[in-house]
Enzyme design. Structure first.
Site, PDB file in Angstrom:
ATOM      1  N   LYS A  37       0.848  -1.191   0.000  1.00 33.47           N
ATOM      2  CA  LYS A  37       0.000   0.000   0.000  1.00 33.47           C
ATOM      3  C   LYS A  37       0.881   1.238   0.000  1.00 33.47           C
ATOM      4  O   LYS A  37       1.821   1.344   0.803  1.00 33.47           O
ATOM      5  CB  LYS A  37      -0.924   0.039   1.213  1.00 33.47           C
ATOM      6  CG  LYS A  37      -1.829   1.272   1.239  1.00 33.47           C
ATOM      7  CD  LYS A  37      -2.763   1.264   2.440  1.00 33.47           C
ATOM      8  CE  LYS A  37      -2.119   1.818   3.687  1.00 33.47           C
ATOM      9  NZ  LYS A  37      -1.962   3.308   3.651  1.00 33.47           N
ATOM     10  N   ASP A  65      -3.534   4.255  -1.925  1.00 33.11           N
ATOM     11  CA  ASP A  65      -4.498   4.708  -0.922  1.00 33.11           C
ATOM     12  C   ASP A  65      -4.597   6.233  -0.948  1.00 33.11           C
ATOM     13  O   ASP A  65      -3.966   6.925  -0.159  1.00 33.11           O
ATOM     14  CB  ASP A  65      -4.056   4.211   0.457  1.00 33.11           C
ATOM     15  CG  ASP A  65      -5.088   4.490   1.536  1.00 33.11           C
ATOM     16  OD1 ASP A  65      -6.262   4.701   1.194  1.00 33.11           O
ATOM     17  OD2 ASP A  65      -4.710   4.471   2.722  1.00 33.11           O
ATOM     18  N   LYS A  67      -7.785   7.921  -1.061  1.00 34.52           N
ATOM     19  CA  LYS A  67      -9.034   8.377  -0.430  1.00 34.52           C
ATOM     20  C   LYS A  67      -9.602   9.605  -1.145  1.00 34.52           C
ATOM     21  O   LYS A  67      -9.914  10.629  -0.528  1.00 34.52           O
ATOM     22  CB  LYS A  67      -8.824   8.663   1.056  1.00 34.52           C
ATOM     23  CG  LYS A  67      -8.366   7.456   1.866  1.00 34.52           C
ATOM     24  CD  LYS A  67      -8.269   7.809   3.342  1.00 34.52           C
ATOM     25  CE  LYS A  67      -7.779   6.629   4.161  1.00 34.52           C
ATOM     26  NZ  LYS A  67      -6.352   6.307   3.936  1.00 34.52           N
ATOM     27  N   ASP A  70     -14.126  14.488  -4.154  1.00 36.00           N
ATOM     28  CA  ASP A  70     -14.306  15.757  -4.863  1.00 36.00           C
ATOM     29  C   ASP A  70     -15.591  15.639  -5.673  1.00 36.00           C
ATOM     30  O   ASP A  70     -16.320  14.660  -5.544  1.00 36.00           O
ATOM     31  CB  ASP A  70     -13.103  16.027  -5.787  1.00 36.00           C
ATOM     32  CG  ASP A  70     -12.799  17.522  -5.924  1.00 36.00           C
ATOM     33  OD1 ASP A  70     -13.750  18.289  -6.194  1.00 36.00           O
ATOM     34  OD2 ASP A  70     -11.624  17.913  -5.758  1.00 36.00           O
ATOM     35  N   GLY A  72     -17.851  14.859  -8.911  1.00 35.49           N
ATOM     36  CA  GLY A  72     -17.747  13.667  -9.734  1.00 35.49           C
ATOM     37  C   GLY A  72     -16.788  13.793 -10.902  1.00 35.49           C
ATOM     38  O   GLY A  72     -15.966  12.896 -11.143  1.00 35.49           O
ATOM     39  N   THR A 120     -10.609   4.089  10.274  1.00 36.18           N
ATOM     40  CA  THR A 120     -10.422   3.268  11.473  1.00 36.18           C
ATOM     41  C   THR A 120      -9.782   4.034  12.628  1.00 36.18           C
ATOM     42  O   THR A 120      -9.704   3.515  13.739  1.00 36.18           O
ATOM     43  CB  THR A 120      -9.569   2.025  11.160  1.00 36.18           C
ATOM     44  OG1 THR A 120      -8.329   2.445  10.549  1.00 36.18           O
ATOM     45  CG2 THR A 120     -10.294   1.083  10.222  1.00 36.18           C
ATOM     46  N   ARG A 213       3.097  -0.091  10.508  1.00 36.68           N
ATOM     47  CA  ARG A 213       4.146   0.102  11.504  1.00 36.68           C
ATOM     48  C   ARG A 213       4.631  -1.175  12.190  1.00 36.68           C
ATOM     49  O   ARG A 213       5.837  -1.311  12.416  1.00 36.68           O
ATOM     50  CB  ARG A 213       3.678   1.128  12.548  1.00 36.68           C
ATOM     51  CG  ARG A 213       3.787   2.562  12.047  1.00 36.68           C
ATOM     52  CD  ARG A 213       2.975   3.541  12.865  1.00 36.68           C
ATOM     53  NE  ARG A 213       1.543   3.396  12.591  1.00 36.68           N
ATOM     54  CZ  ARG A 213       0.618   4.244  13.013  1.00 36.68           C
ATOM     55  NH1 ARG A 213       0.976   5.279  13.756  1.00 36.68           N
ATOM     56  NH2 ARG A 213      -0.642   4.069  12.699  1.00 36.68           N
TER      57      ARG A 213
END
Length: 233
Positions: A37, A65, A67, A70, A72, A120, A213
């Site tokens: 990732k 990743d 995310k 905005d 469309g 999360t 981590r």
């Protein structure tokens, strides 16, 4: 290409400042890990170049990743541009207009669009502070997941604690569940608030777990990765 025996359920998050450090970690992990990732934190540090190098020269799978969120048209254009990099997964926020636009941008490619339900690192108090409507955290996650699936998402990002409920949704059939917030037994929780161990996350219905981590900052990243893979098997 990745070793045929490599378990790609484990995705290692290269949450490091730049591509050189990311490549160093990937090389130290060698054939033990086949899926990585790369997130926003490395975008200005050569993240896209690293994604391309790991994919094209090392045969790794790549989860970008970003995310995205905005209007469309902007999301569609951004995803269309990113899809040229032959990525595997890309995250967008789970709002239905965003998911639909991302799917349009990814049309004709193998890029899987994953919708973020609720981060999360957040809990109910955080949602209250952000003026998000009242409701149980898990119920909100399940509702967002169902709406994202209906909008065409190939999968969702959700905490291990909600994976079981999402997998029980009729809309989740044939869709992916990818879970960050995974912490091996005894490791530091860090900034995550809704967590589980690797085996718990898979048992709850996750297809892939994302671990950063606990592997990247371990004295021996490859040993840490192998311990997680042993737990999964």
């Amino acid at each position: 290409m990745p070793n045929a025996q490599t378990d790609d359920r484990l995705i290692v998050a290269l949450d490091v400042p730049n591509a050189l450090k990311g490549l160093e970690i990937a090389e130290s992990l060698g054939s033990a890990v086949s899926f990585y990732k790369i997130g926003l934190g490395m975008l200005t540090g050569g993240g896209l170049a690293l994604a391309n190098e790991l994919k094209q020269e090392h045969g790794k799978r790549i989860f970008l990743d970003m995310k995205l969120f905005d209007i469309g048209n902007t999301v569609e254009n951004a995803v269309r541009g990113l899809s040229q990099f032959d990525l595997d997964f890309l995250t967008v926020h789970g709002d239905t207009h965003v998911v639909r636009a991302a799917k349009e941008g990814a049309a004709g490619t193998d890029l899987k669009i994953l919708a973020v339900t609720i981060l999360t690192s957040l809990n109910r108090a955080d949602l209250d502070a952000g003026l998000i409507r009242n409701g149980d955290m898990e119920e909100l996650v399940l509702e967002r997941a169902a709406k994202a699936f209906d909008a065409g998402a190939d999968g969702v990002i959700a905490s291990p604690q909600e994976a079981r409920g999402i997998r029980a949704l009729s809309e989740s059939k044939g869709r992916l569940i990818v879970t960050p917030g995974v912490r091996p037994t005894g490791s530091d929780v860090g900034d995550q608030k809704r967590i589980a161990t690797p085996s718990q996350a898979i048992a709850n219905g996750a297809d892939h777990i994302v671990v950063g981590r606990p592997i990247v900052k371990a004295p021996s990243p490859v040993e840490a990765a192998q311990a997680i893979l042993s737990e999964l098997s």
